[in-house]
Design an enzyme around this catalytic site. Structure first.
Site, PDB file in Angstrom:
ATOM      1  N   ASP A 263      66.797  52.187  86.233  1.00 51.17           N
ATOM      2  CA  ASP A 263      66.483  53.460  85.572  1.00 51.17           C
ATOM      3  C   ASP A 263      65.960  54.483  86.580  1.00 51.17           C
ATOM      4  OD1 ASP A 263      66.834  52.618  82.656  1.00 51.17           O
ATOM      5  OD2 ASP A 263      65.468  51.100  83.433  1.00 51.17           O
TER       6      ASP A 263
ATOM      7  N   GLU B  54      69.741  63.265  81.847  1.00 53.84           N
ATOM      8  CA  GLU B  54      71.062  62.747  81.505  1.00 53.84           C
ATOM      9  C   GLU B  54      71.321  62.927  80.013  1.00 53.84           C
ATOM     10  OE1 GLU B  54      73.413  59.223  83.352  1.00 53.84           O
ATOM     11  OE2 GLU B  54      72.120  58.402  81.781  1.00 53.84           O
TER      12      GLU B  54
ATOM     13  N   ASP C 199      66.013  59.856  83.460  1.00 55.49           N
ATOM     14  CA  ASP C 199      66.960  59.013  82.739  1.00 55.49           C
ATOM     15  C   ASP C 199      66.231  58.480  81.501  1.00 55.49           C
ATOM     16  OD1 ASP C 199      69.182  57.448  82.089  1.00 55.49           O
ATOM     17  OD2 ASP C 199      68.471  55.758  83.291  1.00 55.49           O
TER      18      ASP C 199
END
Length: 175
Positions: free
Chosen positions: A148, A76, A16
């Site tokens: 996260d 992502e 992420d």
């Protein structure tokens, strides 16, 4: 960078990307079974110039990749917002998140935030709390230290689910 067979165990890292915190999460997937391996985040100091923060993210991710030796990676996709400068800076962190595994010869898949939420929770507009609840169910041993790291585990889970479907489609097609 060949995909592993459907039933063979595969180690996956989810990333992420972020300039303040880049979350990472490592799982193993064997068929429908998911196993928690590790998670955390790379957190460069806020007072560093942008180039040095990107370097710190690269070095941190490289250390994680060297330690956990994943076979596949998932990142992502960038969420585009109204602040163009912030989006561009996040894109640079995302570039590092894609570059680090590629430098290790690891294939990198990309998933939209809504796709990750829909895969893990069942709804594309789930909140962080709902993701945390589902992570406890899917990976009971995982205790992500930050949102996260939790998001990174969700990204890895998304890849585990979608890679199986892709591999099955290719097998059925005879490829």
């Amino acid at each position: 960078m060949k995909a592993q067979p459907i039933r063979a165990a595969v180690r996956i890292i989810g990333i992420d990307p972020g300039l303040r915190r880049t979350g990472w999460g490592v799982i193993e997937s064997e068929g429908n079974r998911l196993i928690y391996v590790g998670c955390g985040s790379v957190e460069p100091p806020d007072d560093l110039p942008l180039a040095n923060r990107l370097l710190a993210i690269h070095e941190g991710l490289s250390a994680v990749l060297g330690r956990y030796t994943p076979m596949e990676a998932a990142v992502e996709q960038t969420f585009v917002n109204k602040d163009g400068v912030a989006t561009l800076k996040l894109g640079q962190a995302r570039g590092i998140a894609m570059l680090a595994p590629a430098m290790f010869g690891i294939s990198v898949a990309e998933y939209a935030p809504n796709q990750v939420k829909k895969t893990v929770v069942g709804a594309g507009h789930a909140d962080k709390g709902q993701i945390a609840v589902m992570l406890k169910i899917l990976l009971p041993k995982a205790e992500p230290p930050s949102a996260d790291a939790a998001d990174a585990l969700a990204i890895a889970i998304t890849h585990a689910h979608h890679r199986q479907g892709q591999a099955l489609r290719m097998k059925v097609a005879g490829l």
